[in-house]
Design a protein around this motif. Structure first.
Motif, PDB file in Angstrom:
ATOM      1  N   MET A 149       0.762  -1.177   0.005  1.00 15.69           N
ATOM      2  CA  MET A 149       0.129  -0.066  -0.120  1.00 15.69           C
ATOM      3  C   MET A 149       0.770   1.437  -0.119  1.00 15.69           C
ATOM      4  O   MET A 149       0.441   2.363  -0.608  1.00 15.69           O
ATOM      5  CB  MET A 149      -0.983  -0.052   1.215  1.00 15.69           C
ATOM      6  N   SER A 150       2.060   1.129   0.735  1.00 17.17           N
ATOM      7  CA  SER A 150       2.917   2.441   0.625  1.00 17.17           C
ATOM      8  C   SER A 150       3.231   2.738  -0.783  1.00 17.17           C
ATOM      9  O   SER A 150       3.620   3.974  -0.936  1.00 17.17           O
ATOM     10  CB  SER A 150       3.801   2.030   1.812  1.00 17.17           C
ATOM     11  N   ALA A 151       3.502   1.703  -1.697  1.00 17.91           N
ATOM     12  CA  ALA A 151       4.015   2.003  -2.991  1.00 17.91           C
ATOM     13  C   ALA A 151       2.916   2.816  -3.582  1.00 17.91           C
ATOM     14  O   ALA A 151       3.091   3.914  -4.331  1.00 17.91           O
ATOM     15  CB  ALA A 151       4.142   0.881  -3.714  1.00 17.91           C
ATOM     16  N   LEU A 152       1.614   2.626  -3.491  1.00 16.14           N
ATOM     17  CA  LEU A 152       0.479   3.379  -4.328  1.00 16.14           C
ATOM     18  C   LEU A 152       0.561   4.786  -3.250  1.00 16.14           C
ATOM     19  O   LEU A 152       0.235   5.773  -3.965  1.00 16.14           O
ATOM     20  CB  LEU A 152      -0.926   2.583  -3.876  1.00 16.14           C
ATOM     21  N   ARG A 153       0.493   4.848  -2.135  1.00 15.22           N
ATOM     22  CA  ARG A 153       0.391   6.100  -1.352  1.00 15.22           C
ATOM     23  C   ARG A 153       1.941   7.050  -1.952  1.00 15.22           C
ATOM     24  O   ARG A 153       1.466   8.256  -1.676  1.00 15.22           O
ATOM     25  CB  ARG A 153       0.770   5.668   0.048  1.00 15.22           C
TER      26      ARG A 153
ATOM     27  N   THR B 207       0.728  -2.181   4.945  1.00 15.90           N
ATOM     28  CA  THR B 207       2.220  -2.332   5.503  1.00 15.90           C
ATOM     29  C   THR B 207       2.704  -1.068   4.802  1.00 15.90           C
ATOM     30  O   THR B 207       2.619  -0.279   3.901  1.00 15.90           O
ATOM     31  CB  THR B 207       2.806  -3.574   4.730  1.00 15.90           C
ATOM     32  N   ASP B 208       4.043  -1.001   5.421  1.00 16.30           N
ATOM     33  CA  ASP B 208       5.205   0.140   4.845  1.00 16.30           C
ATOM     34  C   ASP B 208       5.935  -0.459   3.840  1.00 16.30           C
ATOM     35  O   ASP B 208       6.782   0.419   3.402  1.00 16.30           O
ATOM     36  CB  ASP B 208       5.861   0.656   6.056  1.00 16.30           C
ATOM     37  N   GLN B 209       5.811  -1.773   3.612  1.00 10.65           N
ATOM     38  CA  GLN B 209       6.807  -2.586   2.716  1.00 10.65           C
ATOM     39  C   GLN B 209       6.612  -1.966   1.329  1.00 10.65           C
ATOM     40  O   GLN B 209       5.250  -1.803   0.819  1.00 10.65           O
ATOM     41  CB  GLN B 209       6.475  -3.825   2.742  1.00 10.65           C
TER      42      GLN B 209
ATOM     43  N   ARG C 275       7.277  -8.304   9.808  1.00  9.79           N
ATOM     44  CA  ARG C 275       5.851  -8.288   9.478  1.00  9.79           C
ATOM     45  C   ARG C 275       5.512  -7.142  10.462  1.00  9.79           C
ATOM     46  O   ARG C 275       5.641  -7.126  11.935  1.00  9.79           O
ATOM     47  CB  ARG C 275       5.643  -9.595   9.975  1.00  9.79           C
ATOM     48  N   ARG C 276       4.513  -6.511   9.997  1.00 12.92           N
ATOM     49  CA  ARG C 276       3.841  -5.491  10.764  1.00 12.92           C
ATOM     50  C   ARG C 276       2.633  -5.993  11.540  1.00 12.92           C
ATOM     51  O   ARG C 276       2.046  -6.875  11.121  1.00 12.92           O
ATOM     52  CB  ARG C 276       3.476  -4.172   9.860  1.00 12.92           C
TER      53      ARG C 276
END
Length: 163
Positions: A1-5, A19-21, A161-162
């Motif tokens: 999700m962080s890639a999209l954000r 995730t921040d991954q 893992r978060r």
């Protein structure tokens, strides 16, 4: 999700998927070169295989030409350290780059040319027709194409893992 954000999308999702991954946009150089091996496992003609070998053997921007430049830089670096041992190692590097790498490049270039001239289909591989017959539900069920290889995973510990 962080890639999209990171590229400006607003994302709402279940916490399990949040995730921040981030996935890397570029493979490391070694992994990029290793993809050539995967590409050589898929061609259905000798010309397709020769095209992959061109990436290795191109005299101006091929992988082997780049490796020769790196070896030359190692040689120059070692020569400037100005110790006998370093000059000895530099001479060894020059020999590897000048002779051994040249032999490898020449052999692969010759193989590439021979494959290009053959104009043959690979006997165990058929080109993908890209079509689904009326009686098939999916092309992937009966497609003669090899299963696409996943890109190599970068080395290192698995991401935490978060929770």
């Amino acid at each position: 999700m962080s890639a999209l954000r990171s590229v400006g999308y607003w994302v709402a999702c279940d916490d399990t998927f949040d995730t921040d991954q981030r996935t890397s946009h570029y493979l490391p150089l070694g992994a990029q070169v290793a993809t050539l091996a995967d590409q050589l496992r898929r061609p259905s003609t000798t010309q397709d295989a020769a095209a992959v070998l061109t990436e290795l053997t191109a005299s101006h921007d091929g992988v082997l030409a780049g490796l020769a430049q790196v070896m030359d830089s190692v040689d120059e670096f070692l020569e400037t350290l100005d110790q006998d041992f370093d000059r000895h190692v530099a001479a060894t590097v020059r020999g590897l780059s000048g002779h051994h790498l040249a032999v490898i490049a020449a052999q692969l270039h010759q193989l590439r040319n021979e494959l290009t001239d053959r104009h043959e289909d690979h006997p165990a591989r058929r080109p993908c027709p890209g079509e689904v017959a009326d009686h098939e539900r999916e092309a992937s069920v009966h497609c003669p194409c090899p299963v696409p290889a996943l890109p190599p995973r970068p080395a290192g510990p698995p991401p935490a893992r978060r929770r």
